[in-house]
Design an enzyme around this catalytic site. Sequence first.
Site, PDB file in Angstrom:
ATOM      1  CD  GLU A 198       1.083  52.282 -53.970  1.00 35.91           C
ATOM      2  OE1 GLU A 198       0.656  51.335 -53.274  1.00 35.91           O
ATOM      3  OE2 GLU A 198       2.256  52.349 -54.387  1.00 35.91           O
ATOM      4  CD  GLU A 316       5.908  54.276 -52.742  1.00 33.51           C
ATOM      5  OE1 GLU A 316       5.275  55.050 -51.998  1.00 33.51           O
ATOM      6  OE2 GLU A 316       5.677  53.050 -52.810  1.00 33.51           O
TER       7      GLU A 316
END
Length: 541
Positions: A198, A316
Amino acid sequence: MEVRLLLLVFICLHALHWAASAQQPEEATVIVKGSTKIAETNKNYICATIDWWPPEKCNYNQCPWGQSSILNLDLDHPFLAQAIQAFDNLRIRLGGSLQDRVVYDVGTNSPCTPFTNMSNGLFGFSDGCLSMDRWDKLNALFQKTGAIITFGLNALYGRYNVRHSFWAGKWNSTNAYNFVKYTISKGYPVDSWEYGNELSGHGIGARVDATLYGKDAIELKSIFQQLYKAPLSQPSLLAPGGFFDQQWYTQLLQTSGHGVVSALTHHIYNLGGGNDAHLIRKILDPKYLDRSEDTYRDMQLTLQRHGTWASAWVSESGGVFNNGGELVSNTFINSIWYLDQLGMASKYNTKVFCRQTLIGGHYGLLDTQTFLPNPDYYSALLWHRLMGREVLSVDINAPRKLRAYAHCRKQQQGITLLLINLSNTTGYNVTLQNDINVSLDKTASLHKHNSFSHSLRRAVSWLGRKPSSDVARREEYHLTAKDGDLQSKTMLLNGAPLELSDDGGVPAMSPALVAVNSPVYLAPTSIAFVVLPMFEAKACS
């Protein structure tokens, strides 16, 4: 005698009133186009994550992680091994928000310490450390259970925070180099290494420039070429494990160049935060669910235009961010969201779909405290066992509340159809057809089945009633919530609860056998996998 007669009349009138007021099922048609496949997944499409979060990770006055992280999970719990083994090579992705603060205790002189609360640390925590003793124990579990491992590497090591969330400076690859070298020396078969978590686009907590990231990917690929002597033994390099930003992802591909990044990985949390009071409404809203389709489509287009050598992974996806939603992410209702996302992502050539989490938070496939499977565990297992790699196109003649996805059957002849009913009031009588000879059975009747008695018979036919031996049959796996409670933690398969045996064994998940020329009755807010062994699909031959 009169009292008994009056009581009987009352019961009959009450039953007639209930029957009259019950919502009649609607007719629907699903046409599966078996001539050609529209996409293809990897063999091990189903994937689950184990995260780094310590017990102190809390949101909304809830701390649902307990002892479920990579560093403290009870690896000897008997339910854990059996849950993984049931998949026959479950892909497990090790990573998460804190992975970019993890130091690997190999070739370092600093003491190996766990994550601790730290007000000025990334996500409120200090750096943490993975000892090689713990890495050894994790790999013992993986080898015992046949798990396929994707490991997320620290992409911030050596960098510094410039301003706000922006990080600059050269990545120090020394610690990653030593860790990968140790892993190879021990013979641990890591299938793929994911670089960073991220940090793409605007980032979550931290962000890195795409050009810099692409140059780092080249360096990491070079490390693999140095350490993995046989070319065929080299693992896949995945990046960036973040939220999709088309411009950023394009720049990553253009900078790293041909053949460096094997898969672009992105995350899906499309339902909102764990304190959102509207989660159930969102899950049952087809317009809301369809929003994430743009992300899958844009990812596919980005690869077609700028990175034909790479594939798309969801590395994810928890649906609900910040630990998942209590009494939503771990209950029956979430399987509607989860299976719909699996079906939707597969249509756009997504090769792997990793669920946040295998265990940990509210969104674990296994309960954090008891290790008992939550409903989504069984949904994932059925997909893994029934849905093959080849994805087929589907036409639906029905309201948008009915969702349908079709794949070739897993390693056997025929197809598997996934049906999802988002309506909490209306059931559907679904007639199945193909695009070659239209009807699955030329003698099949297409007349309406609107009587209450017919829908009642269809509803109870899941419970194991078999058609006569001279009738072609299909397999049906109907998933419903116990007592009709969408927030139940108990899922029913063909009317029977799915529960572990006393020794933690996963229950047999047997289908109901139904005449192939009859409509599929799909109850309100229910899910069904329908296996058609004799379905004529050229794409599956």
